[in-house]
Design a protein around this motif. Structure first.
Motif, short mmCIF file in Angstrom:
data_model
loop_
_atom_site.label_atom_id
_atom_site.label_comp_id
_atom_site.label_asym_id
_atom_site.label_seq_id
_atom_site.Cartn_x
_atom_site.Cartn_y
_atom_site.Cartn_z
N ARG A 12 -5.57 -1.57 0.16
CA ARG A 12 -4.93 -0.74 -0.72
C ARG A 12 -3.69 -0.23 -0.68
O ARG A 12 -2.59 0.09 -1.49
N SER A 15 -1.42 -3.56 -0.80
CA SER A 15 -1.00 -3.75 -2.57
C SER A 15 0.33 -2.47 -2.73
O SER A 15 0.79 -3.08 -3.53
N LEU A 16 -0.37 -1.98 -2.36
CA LEU A 16 0.75 -0.75 -3.09
C LEU A 16 2.03 -0.62 -2.46
O LEU A 16 2.71 -0.19 -3.54
N ALA A 18 3.96 -3.77 -1.78
CA ALA A 18 4.03 -4.29 -2.32
C ALA A 18 4.67 -4.28 -3.31
O ALA A 18 5.77 -5.11 -4.25
N VAL A 19 3.63 -3.91 -4.73
CA VAL A 19 3.55 -3.20 -5.93
C VAL A 19 5.02 -3.12 -5.95
O VAL A 19 6.12 -2.76 -7.00
N LEU A 20 4.87 -1.01 -5.04
CA LEU A 20 6.53 -0.66 -5.45
C LEU A 20 7.88 -0.79 -5.29
O LEU A 20 8.78 -1.83 -6.06
N ARG A 23 8.64 -3.35 -7.10
CA ARG A 23 9.63 -2.32 -8.80
C ARG A 23 10.99 -2.00 -8.78
O ARG A 23 11.71 -1.99 -9.11
N VAL A 106 -2.90 8.38 -4.81
CA VAL A 106 -1.58 7.35 -4.13
C VAL A 106 -1.36 8.25 -2.66
O VAL A 106 -1.14 9.39 -2.92
N LEU B 111 10.86 -0.49 -16.60
CA LEU B 111 10.33 -2.74 -16.19
C LEU B 111 10.28 -2.80 -17.70
O LEU B 111 9.68 -2.11 -18.37
N VAL B 122 -2.32 -0.92 -10.08
CA VAL B 122 -2.15 -1.48 -8.70
C VAL B 122 -2.40 0.68 -8.05
O VAL B 122 -3.06 1.08 -7.15
N ARG B 128 -3.84 -6.74 -7.57
CA ARG B 128 -3.14 -7.17 -8.70
C ARG B 128 -3.68 -8.40 -9.15
O ARG B 128 -3.43 -8.54 -10.50
#
Lengths: 264, 257
Positions: A12, A15-16, A18-20, A23, A106, B111, B122, B128
């Motif tokens: 987790r 993936s947090l 990575a997504v941030l 972004r 988070v 975005l 997420v 994802r």
């Protein structure tokens, strides 16, 4: 153990981050190819400026070559630029996400970490290829290229450590950005970026020479500009600095993060 | 949790939460240092936001929380959602939690809608791939299919609320935490979102609902807690709890007069 430290499972966490990171990179460079090269453009312009102004005066310290001065300044500027941009953005990362942290569970640390990684992506894509090219074309030093790795690792460790520290400090004290701006300027002046270390008062010289960022800049210059291999003492010293600052920054962050929610 | 019965979803035991109170001068490093140098250090002021709260919610139960502003309703919900950690006491929550708490806080205005669905999902705890697979269903529910590549900052606040609710509610939870979100969007969407929640209730999913809408609380819940200055003032049937709350409000108004 790792899970307890991160606050969530490793998957987790990844993936947090990575997504941030995606972004931050996306928002910064949406639709502009120029964007990713901004990390190069800015130092290039500043390098030109410094060379025009100080080149003649300082070239004596660089084997009387204005070009060597120019490349030395460029190396110094890209390192300082990465460090101050990444830490400066990480500083705000917790407070800016205060509202989100009040609505979702988070782990705090993903925000400064993703900020540093998104800056590193830019560094890896834009700056490192240039450093390698300069090392090959200007210094004819292909054997030295692996020696870029230790200072870059040290740079990443120092940057993460300082980022964690300032991000935590800003949660508690809202005047930290002003103070940190002054601090980054002081670090810039106290690191031999655009002046040779030889002009520094010999009494302070060791202090300037053995500071973490100065060691990193010096090693990269050895490889890229003066076709030498960095001395082992400098490699070890910069890695030691990196580890100390990394661990110290995390320790402050983890200890103080228990109180974050009271201030967000 | 050795003795936890299998249908137990939430158990709070003696949960106390103490938070620091912020003042302008304590949030300023320069001033804090000068004050410390002059020997003016003061201990941070603290406030007990939750005071020894104990309660249980089982599968099939719907617990309402009412009370005046600042009584600790939302704080209690945030403790259940593990957003806030209690100072003392223990929190047990079983299974997948869907926190529908002021949804939309995780969106990035710069975005696109599609990117935000992934980001928000997420942040809420999904991976994802799962979000990509659920994309169409979410867009359809939020009625935002034509806007998939629009930047979120160009959406209206109603659309944003729909998107937030669409993402946060598109799961199969074991526990539902609802904070004032049943009134998002227009009448059409409100009906739709209520239907989705009702669907969860028919399956018996344990829910905790915070609202100022007393008729909704009285209608939807089996049990209601009335919070009073961080404590459980009353817990019992919806009707009695609402009356308790209204009496408390009337009494306070009488005092201030």
């Amino acid at each position: 153990m790792l899970e307890r430290f991160l606050g969530v499972t490793f998957d987790r966490y990844v993936s947090l981050v990575a997504v941030l990171t995606g972004r931050y990179v996306k928002v910064r460079y949406r639709g502009s190819v120029l964007g990713i090269f901004w990390s190069v453009l800015n130092p290039l312009i500043m390098t030109t400026l410094y060379t025009l102004i100080f080149g003649k005066a300082f070239r004596g310290y660089y084997g009387s070559s204005v070009f060597d001065y120019l490349f030395a300044v460029f190396v110094g500027l890209v390192v300082m630029n990465y460090f101050s941009t990444a830490t400066g953005q990480a500083l705000h990362s917790i407070v800016v996400n205060g509202l989100l942290l009040n609505k979702m569970r988070v782990p705090f640390s993903v925000f400064p970490i993703a900020t540093v990684i998104s800056n590193s992506v830019q560094f890896v894509v834009g700056v490192i290829p240039l450093l390698v090219i300069i090392a090959l074309v200007v210094a004819h030093n292909p054997l030295g290229i692996p020696f870029l790795i230790p200072p870059l690792i040290a740079l990443a460790l120092v940057t993460v450590g300082v980022s964690m520290f300032v991000a935590a400090a800003y949660v508690f004290f809202r005047d930290v950005p002003h103070i940190y701006e002054l601090v980054t300027f002081a670090i810039f002046i106290a690191t031999p970026v655009f002046y040779p270390i030889g002009i520094v008062d010999p009494r302070f010289r060791p202090l300037v020479q053995w500071s973490p960022l100065s060691l990193i800049v010096q090693q990269i210059r050895d490889v890229v500009v003066t076709h030498q291999l960095p001395p082992p003492t400098e490699i070890l010293a910069s890695l030691a600095w990196g580890i100390v600052i990394f661990v110290g920054g995390w320790a402050v962050f983890v200890r103080s993060s228990r109180r974050f929610m009271d201030y967000l | 949790m050795i003795d936890a019965p299998s249908d137990l979803r939430i158990r709070l035991s003696d949960v106390t939460l103490v938070r620091r109170v912020q003042h302008e001068h304590t949030m300023d490093l320069k001033r804090s240092i000068f004050r410390a140098l002059r020997g003016l250090y003061e201990k941070p002021e603290e406030r007990r936001v939750l005071d020894r709260v104990s309660l249980e919610v089982r599968h099939g139960e719907r617990l309402g929380i009412v009370g005046p502003n600042g009584a600790g309703k939302s704080t209690l919900l945030k403790v259940m959602a593990s957003i806030l950690r209690p100072t003392s006491g223990s929190v047990f929550v079983h299974g997948v939690v869907a926190p529908l708490i002021e949804i939309g806080a995780g969106f990035d205005p710069d975005l696109s809608v599609v990117d935000n669905v992934i980001l928000y999902g997420v942040l809420l705890g999904f991976n994802r791939e799962a979000m990509a697979a659920r994309m169409e269903a979410i867009l359809e529910f939020a009625e935002l299919e034509p806007y998939r590549y629009a930047l979120v900052k160009t959406l209206s606040s109603g659309m944003l609320a729909r998107l937030g609710f669409g993402v946060a509610s598109d799961i199969q939870p074991d526990v539902l935490l609802i904070d004032e979100v049943l009134s998002v969007g227009d009448e059409h969407f409100r009906k739709k979102s209520r239907e989705r929640i009702m669907g969860f209730w028919e399956q018996g999913i344990a829910s905790v609902i915070v609202s100022h809408d007393l008729s909704l609380i009285a209608e939807a819940c089996d049990r209601v807690v009335c919070m009073d200055a961080g404590r459980i003032g009353f817990i019992g049937s919806p009707r009695t709890a609402v009356r308790f709350y209204l009496d408390a409000v009337a009494e306070r108004e009488g005092q201030s007069r």
